[in-house]
Design an enzyme around this catalytic site. Structure first.
Site, short mmCIF file in Angstrom:
data_model
loop_
_atom_site.label_atom_id
_atom_site.label_comp_id
_atom_site.label_asym_id
_atom_site.label_seq_id
_atom_site.Cartn_x
_atom_site.Cartn_y
_atom_site.Cartn_z
NE ARG A 111 -3.90 2.14 2.50
CZ ARG A 111 -4.05 2.66 3.32
NH1 ARG A 111 -3.06 2.28 4.71
NH2 ARG A 111 -4.56 3.88 3.62
NE ARG A 156 -0.13 6.05 7.13
CZ ARG A 156 -1.32 5.15 7.27
NH1 ARG A 156 -2.61 5.93 6.20
NH2 ARG A 156 -1.61 4.11 7.54
CE LYS A 198 10.12 2.19 10.65
NZ LYS A 198 9.94 2.02 9.41
N PRO A 215 16.75 1.66 12.38
CG PRO A 215 16.47 2.68 9.93
CD PRO A 215 17.19 1.16 10.09
CG ASP A 217 10.52 -2.61 11.40
OD1 ASP A 217 11.37 -3.24 11.29
OD2 ASP A 217 9.22 -3.43 10.84
#
Length: 261
Positions: A111, A156, A198, A215, A217
């Site tokens: 996505r 967002r 992140k 990073p 996650d």
DNA sequence: GTCCAGGTTTTTA
DNA sequence: TAAAAACATGGA
């Protein structure tokens, strides 16, 4: 698949970028810095003779040496590195990296790629043949939040506009961030709304090529707990970012390792 | 319908 | 301080 295209696929398919696609015939196409590229087995070596693309694919870095150093540290890390040993850290556009990883939060890679494609089509420069550059921060600074929500950006949308304004107005200066120590640069980026540790570390690793950025996650948190208990990012050393990419890619392709985590 | 996806911010205790 | 809840959307 020990071929040039197989090696390339490791780099383009390991979750660090969102503007490259593998076509049905196994070739790759993508856009970076406003340049379209179609990579085939036949033209790959020529592509890498182009200084621009050689730099983008980071051909000047000694990954074999980095990998050897990481493999010496730990056998689990060696196994992860062995799974996709030809991964390179791309030298992506800093703003593209920041913006893309703002979009990545609470989202999946498929996505994210779709959202990036729609953003480029709506706001990016048309570079011909139905392809578009990643939009300039100056352009997105003027975008309407409702328009971005209409592209499916959800919560967002305001983060993208806010970050774009900061970059366009020079409050975020990528050249300055590039020469700052990691922690200092991270503190600057996390000052942006919608940018936490992140997303900041993704920007620093993928956009500013800070190889010590790591990073964290959900996948990396699981991986650290199960595969590297008691260790933290600094344990991986100055090339922690490369280790992170090996571990992330390896973990995503071995979810069974984390079923009890 | 429910759950989850390369998080972050806001609210609540 | 720390843990929930909220934030939007689409695909499995």
């Amino acid at each position: 698949m020990n071929t040039l295209m197989g090696n390339l696929a490791q780099t383009l398919d390991c979750g660090q970028c969102f503007r490259w696609d593998r076509l049905q015939d196994g070739t790759w196409e993508g856009v970076a810095y406003g340049r379209y590229l179609h990579i085939t087995e036949e033209n790959f070596s020529d592509v890498l003779r182009d200084p621009f693309w050689a730099d983008y694919f980071d051909m000047g870095t000694d990954y074999a040496g980095i990998r050897a150093g990481l493999c010496e540290k730990d056998s689990t890390l060696a196994e992860a590195a062995h799974y996709a040993p030809e991964i390179h850290i791309l030298r992506q556009e800093p703003w593209e990296a920041l913006c893309s990883f703002i979009l990545s939060q609470c989202n999946n890679i498929k996505r994210i790629k779709g959202m990036a494609a729609r953003l480029c089509r709506a706001y990016g420069r048309n570079i011909g043949n139905g392809r578009f550059a990643f939009p300039e921060a100056e352009t997105l600074a003027l975008a309407d939040e409702g328009d971005l929500r209409a592209l499916g950006f959800g919560f967002r949308a305001p983060y993208v506009i806010s970050a774009a304004k900061s970059v366009a107005q020079g409050r975020i200066d990528f050249k300055a961030l590039k020469v700052m120590p990691l922690k200092e640069a991270r503190d600057v980026l996390t000052g942006l709304s919608g940018v936490g540790p992140k997303v900041a570390d993704c920007t620093l690793l993928y956009g500013l090529h800070k190889m010590d950025a790591f990073p964290m996650d959900v996948w990396m948190k699981r991986a650290m707990k199960v595969l590297f208990p008691g260790k933290d990012p600094s344990w991986f050393g100055p090339y922690a970012g490369v280790a992170q990419q090996y571990i992330f890619h390896y973990s995503r392709h071995h979810p069974e390792l984390f079923q009890c985590a």
